[in-house]
Design a protein around this motif. Structure first.
Motif, PDB file in Angstrom:
ATOM      1  N   ILE A   1      10.824   2.047  46.428  1.00 18.20           N
ATOM      2  CA  ILE A   1      10.052   2.537  47.573  1.00 18.20           C
ATOM      3  C   ILE A   1      10.694   3.779  48.205  1.00 18.20           C
ATOM      4  CG2 ILE A   1      11.173   1.071  49.336  1.00 18.20           C
ATOM      5  CD1 ILE A   1       7.366   1.895  49.060  1.00 18.20           C
ATOM      6  N   TYR A   2      11.973   4.072  47.851  1.00 16.91           N
ATOM      7  CA  TYR A   2      12.658   5.232  48.441  1.00 16.91           C
ATOM      8  C   TYR A   2      12.480   6.522  47.634  1.00 16.91           C
ATOM      9  CZ  TYR A   2      14.558   1.878  51.677  1.00 16.91           C
ATOM     10  OH  TYR A   2      14.679   0.912  52.637  1.00 16.91           O
ATOM     11  N   ASN A   3      12.052   6.408  46.387  1.00 16.48           N
ATOM     12  CA  ASN A   3      11.715   7.645  45.665  1.00 16.48           C
ATOM     13  C   ASN A   3      10.223   7.674  45.326  1.00 16.48           C
ATOM     14  OD1 ASN A   3      11.534   5.866  43.516  1.00 16.48           O
ATOM     15  ND2 ASN A   3      13.481   6.503  42.582  1.00 16.48           N
ATOM     16  N   GLY A   4       9.476   6.800  45.973  1.00 19.72           N
ATOM     17  CA  GLY A   4       8.031   6.760  45.778  1.00 19.72           C
ATOM     18  C   GLY A   4       7.645   6.326  44.370  1.00 19.72           C
ATOM     19  N   TYR A   5       8.460   5.427  43.787  1.00 20.86           N
ATOM     20  CA  TYR A   5       8.221   4.888  42.431  1.00 20.86           C
ATOM     21  C   TYR A   5       8.068   5.984  41.384  1.00 20.86           C
ATOM     22  CZ  TYR A   5       7.817   0.518  44.873  1.00 20.86           C
ATOM     23  OH  TYR A   5       8.096  -0.564  45.655  1.00 20.86           O
ATOM     24  N   LYS A   6       8.904   7.000  41.573  1.00 27.01           N
ATOM     25  CA  LYS A   6       8.831   8.135  40.651  1.00 27.01           C
ATOM     26  C   LYS A   6      10.235   8.459  40.152  1.00 27.01           C
ATOM     27  CE  LYS A   6       7.432  12.072  38.901  1.00 27.01           C
ATOM     28  NZ  LYS A   6       6.947  12.027  37.568  1.00 27.01           N
ATOM     29  N   VAL A   7      10.383   8.651  38.844  1.00 30.60           N
ATOM     30  CA  VAL A   7      11.683   9.042  38.284  1.00 30.60           C
ATOM     31  C   VAL A   7      11.919  10.523  38.580  1.00 30.60           C
ATOM     32  CG1 VAL A   7      12.992   9.335  36.134  1.00 30.60           C
ATOM     33  CG2 VAL A   7      11.590   7.291  36.480  1.00 30.60           C
ATOM     34  N   LEU A   8      13.131  10.829  38.991  1.00 33.16           N
ATOM     35  CA  LEU A   8      13.473  12.211  39.362  1.00 33.16           C
ATOM     36  C   LEU A   8      13.141  13.191  38.239  1.00 33.16           C
ATOM     37  CD1 LEU A   8      15.121  13.759  41.697  1.00 33.16           C
ATOM     38  CD2 LEU A   8      16.953  13.773  39.999  1.00 33.16           C
ATOM     39  N   ASP A   9      12.519  14.304  38.588  1.00 30.51           N
ATOM     40  CA  ASP A   9      12.152  15.320  37.603  1.00 30.51           C
ATOM     41  C   ASP A   9      12.607  16.693  38.108  1.00 30.51           C
ATOM     42  OD1 ASP A   9      10.944  17.095  35.863  1.00 30.51           O
ATOM     43  OD2 ASP A   9       9.105  15.919  35.681  1.00 30.51           O
TER      44      ASP A   9
END
Ligand SMILES: [Zn+2]
Length: 340
Positions: free
Chosen positions: A179-187
């Motif tokens: 929930i802290y990266n918005g369910y997104k892997v860093l790109d």
């Protein structure tokens, strides 16, 4: 032609005798030398011009046969590190004026020559020698730093530095989707393109505003699609939501697609981001671009202070404590789009 003979104690005539010279400083050279012989007492005489010519010929053969370093190679070594003859002499631990002499054509011994060549061919060895000279007090801080900084410049290309920053950012900022990266892997690559794109649309983009642009973009994306765009994690900072642990600093140093400019102002330093215009929109989906454009449209004519104040009205900022990570749960209730 007459010269003074120390044996006859007067000016005398002389003849030239050719003598074989088989070796010089332990190296076989097989040449000859001219020797002046007194016409009266038949002793060897010293005639400066004749000796100089002999030396020239012998030195040249010796340099060639023994593969002795040239004065130009020594000058090139000094110029590479921007060090003086005296500094190089000190680094090598040679006697005073040695390098000065060698650069003016004096001939080093085979051992000294080989030693200098080794250091030219092997930069690590040279740096080791410099460290040793520094530890022994033969050279000062200034000389030491000159060599070390040159070595760093030389060994790491700009691309490697950039890749190292990217690797570092991935290591520090990447986390499992939550929930802290918005369910997104860093790109990182995507982030670089988005920053370049924002900077191309926004005049005077500062690093402080950029943090809010990115946060709002990710929040709006999560609001609409339940997933963020960049994979960045944000935290509560004095001037609003900010990329965690001030990692925007490293991100701003990646300069393939934008450049960072540090500007001094009356109120301290400001960092501005200028687009290089080479962003790649293929890395951004159509949905994502729409979200990015929406945020740019809302914020682009606002000052840094106004943007900061806007972010202070958001629950994500109000309901978190200083330095606390901001959950994307707060994206469900975004003021910025309500007020429109
Ligand atoms: Zn004589």
């Amino acid at each position: 032609m007459k010269v003074y003979c120390p044996y006859c104690k007067k000016e005398v005539g002389y003849e030239i005798e050719k003598r074989n010279v088989k070796e010089f400083k332990g190296i076989e050279i097989n040449t000859y030398e001219n020797v002046a012989i007194c016409n009266e007492c038949h002793q060897d005489l010293y005639v400066n011009e004749i000796e100089e010519k002999n030396n020239e010929r012998i030195y040249e053969l010796y340099r060639e046969k023994a593969n002795i370093i040239s004065p130009q190679d020594i000058v090139a070594l000094r110029e590479k590190y921007d060090i003086s003859q005296r500094e190089l002499t000190a680094i090598l631990g040679f006697g005073k004026m040695t390098i000065n002499r060698y650069e003016r054509g004096g001939v080093p011994t085979k051992a000294q020559s080989d030693y200098i060549k080794l250091l030219i061919d092997n930069e690590d060895k040279f740096v080791e020698k410099v460290k040793e000279a520094y530890q022994n007090g033969r050279i000062n801080d200034k000389t030491y730093e000159k060599v070390i900084s040159e070595e760093l410049n030389d060994n790491i290309s700009k691309e490697e530095i950039q890749d190292n920053i990217r690797r570092y950012l991935k290591f520090i900022l990447n986390r499992k989707p939550d929930i802290y990266n918005g369910y997104k892997v860093l790109d990182i690559e995507k982030i670089e393109n988005i920053i370049s794109y924002i900077a191309s649309k926004v005049k005077n983009l500062t690093i402080t505003s950029l943090n809010k642009y990115l946060w709002y973009i990710d929040m709006l994306s999560f609001n609409q699609r339940s997933v963020a765009i960049t994979g960045l994690t944000y935290q509560n900072q004095k001037f609003g939501p900010t990329i965690v642990d001030k990692k925007y600093d490293e991100i701003s140093l990646l300069d393939d697609k934008y450049v960072r400019e540090d500007i001094e102002t009356e109120n301290g330093n400001t960092t501005k981001i200028k687009s290089s215009g080479n962003y790649d929109l293929d890395k951004i989906s159509r949905d994502e671009k729409e979200i990015i454009d929406t945020i740019i449209k809302i914020l682009k004519d606002k000052t840094v202070t106004e943007i900061s104040e806007l972010s202070h009205k958001e629950e994500g900022w109000k309901k978190t404590k200083r330095f606390e990570k901001i959950s994307f749960d707060y994206a469900m209730n975004l003021n910025i789009i309500k007020n429109k």
